[in-house]
Write an enzyme that holds these catalytic residues in place. Structure first.
Site, short mmCIF file in Angstrom:
data_model
loop_
_atom_site.label_atom_id
_atom_site.label_comp_id
_atom_site.label_asym_id
_atom_site.label_seq_id
_atom_site.Cartn_x
_atom_site.Cartn_y
_atom_site.Cartn_z
N ASP A 224 0.81 -1.23 0.00
CA ASP A 224 0.00 0.00 0.00
C ASP A 224 0.84 1.28 0.00
OD1 ASP A 224 -2.28 -1.48 -0.01
OD2 ASP A 224 -2.49 -1.51 2.17
N HIS B 154 27.87 4.30 -11.09
CA HIS B 154 26.54 4.53 -10.49
C HIS B 154 26.40 3.81 -9.14
CE1 HIS B 154 24.91 5.55 -14.74
NE2 HIS B 154 25.51 6.56 -14.16
N ASP C 162 28.57 12.31 -5.69
CA ASP C 162 27.81 12.89 -6.79
C ASP C 162 26.41 13.11 -6.24
OD1 ASP C 162 26.41 13.51 -9.10
OD2 ASP C 162 27.37 11.95 -10.32
N ASP D 15 23.44 19.07 -10.27
CA ASP D 15 24.16 17.79 -10.44
C ASP D 15 25.64 18.09 -10.22
OD1 ASP D 15 25.09 15.33 -11.20
OD2 ASP D 15 24.48 15.49 -13.30
N HIS E 142 33.21 7.69 -19.85
CA HIS E 142 31.94 8.38 -20.12
C HIS E 142 32.21 9.72 -20.81
CE1 HIS E 142 32.53 11.09 -16.65
NE2 HIS E 142 32.82 10.03 -15.90
N HIS F 43 26.22 16.50 -20.01
CA HIS F 43 24.88 16.32 -20.58
C HIS F 43 24.11 17.60 -20.33
CE1 HIS F 43 23.74 15.65 -16.35
NE2 HIS F 43 24.79 14.85 -16.28
N HIS G 167 19.42 14.31 -16.75
CA HIS G 167 19.89 14.18 -18.13
C HIS G 167 18.78 14.80 -18.97
CE1 HIS G 167 22.85 10.66 -17.18
NE2 HIS G 167 23.05 11.73 -16.46
N GLU H 39 31.88 17.30 -16.47
CA GLU H 39 32.20 16.32 -15.44
C GLU H 39 33.21 15.26 -15.88
OE1 GLU H 39 28.97 13.46 -14.73
OE2 GLU H 39 27.67 14.70 -15.97
N TYR I 86 39.07 6.82 -13.49
CA TYR I 86 38.68 5.70 -12.64
C TYR I 86 39.71 4.59 -12.87
CZ TYR I 86 34.58 8.59 -13.30
OH TYR I 86 33.73 9.68 -13.39
N ARG J 123 35.94 12.24 -9.95
CA ARG J 123 35.13 13.00 -10.91
C ARG J 123 34.92 14.38 -10.29
NH1 ARG J 123 31.51 9.59 -11.73
NH2 ARG J 123 29.76 10.17 -10.41
N GLU K 234 32.44 17.63 -11.09
CA GLU K 234 31.29 17.97 -11.93
C GLU K 234 30.68 19.30 -11.50
OE1 GLU K 234 27.97 15.20 -11.63
OE2 GLU K 234 27.15 15.95 -13.53
N1 GLY Z 1 24.47 12.34 -11.45
C1 GLY Z 1 24.29 11.81 -12.74
C2 GLY Z 1 25.26 12.30 -13.69
O1 GLY Z 1 26.25 12.89 -13.29
O2 GLY Z 1 25.11 12.20 -14.86
MN MN Z 2 25.97 14.64 -14.52
MN MN Z 3 26.40 13.77 -11.37
#
Ligand code: GLY
Ligand code: MN
Ligand code: MN
Length: 444
Positions: free
Chosen positions: A41, A244, A261, A272, A357, A361, A368, A391, A395, A412, A414
């Protein structure tokens, strides 16, 4: 802090612009978000669909907004839940049919239960339907059912839609360019997130658990009336190399780096931000070398984030700095041309072992965010009003071709960057990222 919001007039202006751009032969249909069951529920907290919110500012589930250019009885039609005192006692107040007209500017309102009866009428005489086909399987079926009903009556002279246009064409193009009010909302989200990142650096110490640091973010976000824009990533040591990572359950060790992050969402607009810092407040020699490299790459990329540059220019700048640095540090061998091998489709470029990566974005109501990255075959040119993340990262997982002194360093950095007439504004600038500043803050 002031809490900037999107004024009602701006929602109305967006609707006018959409109606204008649709033209008289088209119609747009935008369903709201729905409640999702978490377990039995209990439901997940409701988050409105971004397209729906962008056009309506109406924060209820079980609603559909329909935009019908030139319709005499009203161009902005909102289907929604009716008032129901019994249901409202359990699950909260509803605007109801009158409320959505007075409070949210609908020209015409109908109960959500009347969709099947009224949608075929609204679709009649329109050539194209702007609709996000594929996003909601149940609604897709309904939509195709209404269109087919009309097409079956073609011999009776009924004009039925024969084209479905994705919302990208008009609506997502509008969303890509942020107004001053949107920028103010996003700047505010970034400021609150920056404050949380600062706090994380201040409280971090060996022996704490990743989720204890996550709690600092939730505290800062909620006391500002915000929630996380996405699941917070708090990864110490080798966990920083999992892009992630959201378990956030490991103990933070002396000598490791911590990658966080995390960004808050304000009025449905995301921030972000990623920062990486030493758990004990002091970078080791190897950590510092790689950190400085990522920071240099990020600065080179931010420098390319300005009007007239293309979407891909910041990424290319970051990759070049990273590749040159990796060669210098002995993590890559050969020369820069071999390491970079021209061409975005080259999945096997050697630097990808450590940087897998892209450099950013679009950022907006969705983390995103919507908006095309290419126009035809070409990367899109950056223009004032666009907001993107920058960003880059590195790694270094254990591998035979890597000296163990580098193992398990994940970094990272960002930031959220608004393209302006003059260049750019880093919306997330309030949290430090220089080595000396981080060490200074953590020592204080
Ligand atoms: N936090 C998701 C990204 O950096 O794309
Ligand atoms: Mn991002
Ligand atoms: Mn991020």
């Amino acid at each position: 802090m002031d809490r900037p919001v999107i004024p009602k007039e701006e929602f109305a202006a967006r609707r006018r612009r959409l109606l204008e751009r649709l033209g008289k032969d088209a119609i747009a249909v935008v369903p709201s978000g729905g409640l999702k069951v978490r377990n039995r529920d209990a439901e997940y907290p409701f988050r409105q669909d971004s397209d729906f919110h962008y056009l309506t500012g109406f924060n209820e589930p079980e609603a559909v907004a329909v935009f019908v250019p030139g319709r005499e009885a009203g161009e902005y039609v909102l289907f929604c839940r009716e008032k129901d005192p019994q249901a409202e006692r359990w699950s909260g107040l509803r605007a109801g049919l009158e409320g959505v007209k007075h409070l949210h500017g609908a020209d015409d309102a109908h109960p959500i239960g009347d969709l099947d009866k009224l949608m075929p009428q609204l679709l009649t005489g329109r050539d194209s339907v702007h609709y996000d086909l594929g996003a909601n399987a149940e609604f897709d079926q309904q939509m195709l059912g209404w269109i087919n009903q009309l097409r079956a009556k073609a011999r009776a002279g009924i004009r039925a839609p024969h084209v479905i246009v994705m919302l990208d064409r008009i609506l997502h193009e509008m969303r890509l360019f942020k107004s001053p009010a949107e920028v103010a909302v996003m700047r505010h989200a970034a400021q609150v997130s920056a404050r949380a990142h600062t706090r994380a650096m201040q409280v971090c110490q060996p022996g704490k658990i990743e989720y204890e640091i996550e709690a600092e973010f939730l505290h800062e976000f909620r006391r500002a009336g915000m929630e996380p824009a996405y699941t917070t990533i708090v990864g110490g040591g080798e966990n920083a190399c999992i892009l992630h990572y959201i378990e956030n359950r490991a103990v933070l060790r002396d000598g490791d780096l911590l990658l966080i992050d995390a960004g808050a969402e304000h009025e449905c607009y995301a921030s972000d931000i990623t920062r990486t810092f030493p758990v004990n407040g002091k970078f080791s020699v190897e950590q510092r070398a790689l950190y400085q490299l990522v920071l240099d790459a990020q600065k080179a990329a931010i420098d390319q984030a300005r009007p007239g540059k293309t979407w891909d220019d910041p990424h290319q700048a970051a990759v070049r700095v990273l590749a040159e640095g990796l060669l210098q540090l002995g993590l890559l061998q050969g020369d820069i041309d071999g390491v970079l091998k021209k061409g975005p489709e080259n999945e096997d470029e050697p630097y990808r072992q450590f940087y897998m990566h892209k450099t950013g974005h679009w950022l907006g109501m969705d983390v995103h965010d919507v908006g095309d990255y290419k126009i035809g075959e070409d990367w899109r040119t950056l223009q004032p009003g666009m907001v993107l993340t920058v960003e880059p990262g590195l790694y270094i997982s254990p591998a035979e071709n890597v000296d163990p002194k580098w193992w398990n360093i994940g970094i990272r950095i960002e930031d959220d960057v608004l393209i302006t007439e003059e260049g750019n504004e880093v919306l997330s600038r309030d949290v430090v990222k220089e080595v000396a500043d981080i060490e200074g803050l953590m020592a204080a």
